[in-house]
Motif scaffolding. Structure first.
Motif, short mmCIF file in Angstrom:
data_model
loop_
_atom_site.label_atom_id
_atom_site.label_comp_id
_atom_site.label_asym_id
_atom_site.label_seq_id
_atom_site.Cartn_x
_atom_site.Cartn_y
_atom_site.Cartn_z
N UNK A 25 -30.03 -40.61 11.31
CA UNK A 25 -28.74 -41.31 11.38
C UNK A 25 -27.84 -40.63 12.41
N UNK A 26 -27.16 -41.43 13.18
CA UNK A 26 -26.30 -40.88 14.22
C UNK A 26 -24.95 -40.51 13.64
N UNK A 27 -24.38 -39.45 14.16
CA UNK A 27 -23.06 -39.02 13.75
C UNK A 27 -22.05 -39.52 14.76
N UNK A 28 -20.92 -39.88 14.27
CA UNK A 28 -19.87 -40.37 15.15
C UNK A 28 -19.24 -39.19 15.87
N UNK A 29 -19.00 -39.35 17.15
CA UNK A 29 -18.39 -38.29 17.94
C UNK A 29 -16.92 -38.12 17.61
N UNK A 30 -16.23 -39.23 17.39
CA UNK A 30 -14.80 -39.17 17.16
C UNK A 30 -14.44 -38.98 15.69
N UNK A 31 -15.28 -39.45 14.78
CA UNK A 31 -15.03 -39.32 13.35
C UNK A 31 -16.25 -38.69 12.69
N UNK A 32 -16.42 -37.36 12.81
CA UNK A 32 -17.65 -36.75 12.29
C UNK A 32 -17.76 -36.79 10.77
N UNK A 37 -17.49 -39.90 3.76
CA UNK A 37 -16.38 -40.42 2.98
C UNK A 37 -16.90 -41.18 1.76
N UNK A 38 -16.47 -40.75 0.60
CA UNK A 38 -16.87 -41.39 -0.63
C UNK A 38 -15.67 -41.98 -1.33
N UNK A 39 -15.88 -42.36 -2.57
CA UNK A 39 -14.82 -42.99 -3.35
C UNK A 39 -13.68 -42.02 -3.62
N UNK A 40 -14.00 -40.76 -3.90
CA UNK A 40 -12.97 -39.76 -4.17
C UNK A 40 -12.10 -39.52 -2.94
N UNK A 41 -12.69 -39.48 -1.78
CA UNK A 41 -11.93 -39.29 -0.55
C UNK A 41 -11.03 -40.49 -0.28
N UNK A 42 -11.51 -41.67 -0.59
CA UNK A 42 -10.70 -42.87 -0.43
C UNK A 42 -9.50 -42.84 -1.39
#
Length: 113
Positions: A25-32, A37-42
């Motif tokens: 899976x590729x990682x985002x450069x701008x939003x690593x 991000x899961x439900x708790x982070x939301x």
């Protein structure tokens, strides 16, 4: 001597094992951390947003911009601006439950890391 020869890999195997393959899976450069991000982070994000709305002062900030409930009468309350003003005042009205949610979040973060 190249790394490929030291490892004893063909050029195709070296390319696949070097991290350039599409199987990972590729990682985002701008939003690593976006993939983590899961439900708790939301929920924490919504709590921070509600805290930001709850601390807006009516006299210093809202009245200067014309964002008071007194100015929203009749059909203006159904507009987007009226709905945002209603959300701000709802967050300010529910400060005690917001404080309780903040305390619960702090305790959970202390114990879970």
């Amino acid at each position: 001597m190249t790394l490929r020869r030291v490892l004893g890999l063909s050029s195709r195997d070296f390319f696949l094992n070097s991290g350039f393959s599409d199987s990972r899976p590729r990682r985002s450069l701008f939003f690593p951390s976006l993939q983590k991000m899961g439900f708790w982070t939301l929920l924490e994000g919504f709590l921070l947003f509600a805290n930001a709305l709850a601390i807006l002062n009516e006299d210093r900030f809202l009245a200067r911009r014309g964002w008071t409930l007194a100015e929203m009468t009749g059909p203006q309350r159904n507009s987007l601006k009226g709905q945002v003003i209603g959300l701000i005042y709802a967050c300010q009205f529910l400060r005690l439950p917001l404080i309780l949610f903040n305390v619960i979040t702090i305790i959970v973060k202390l114990f879970s890391g």
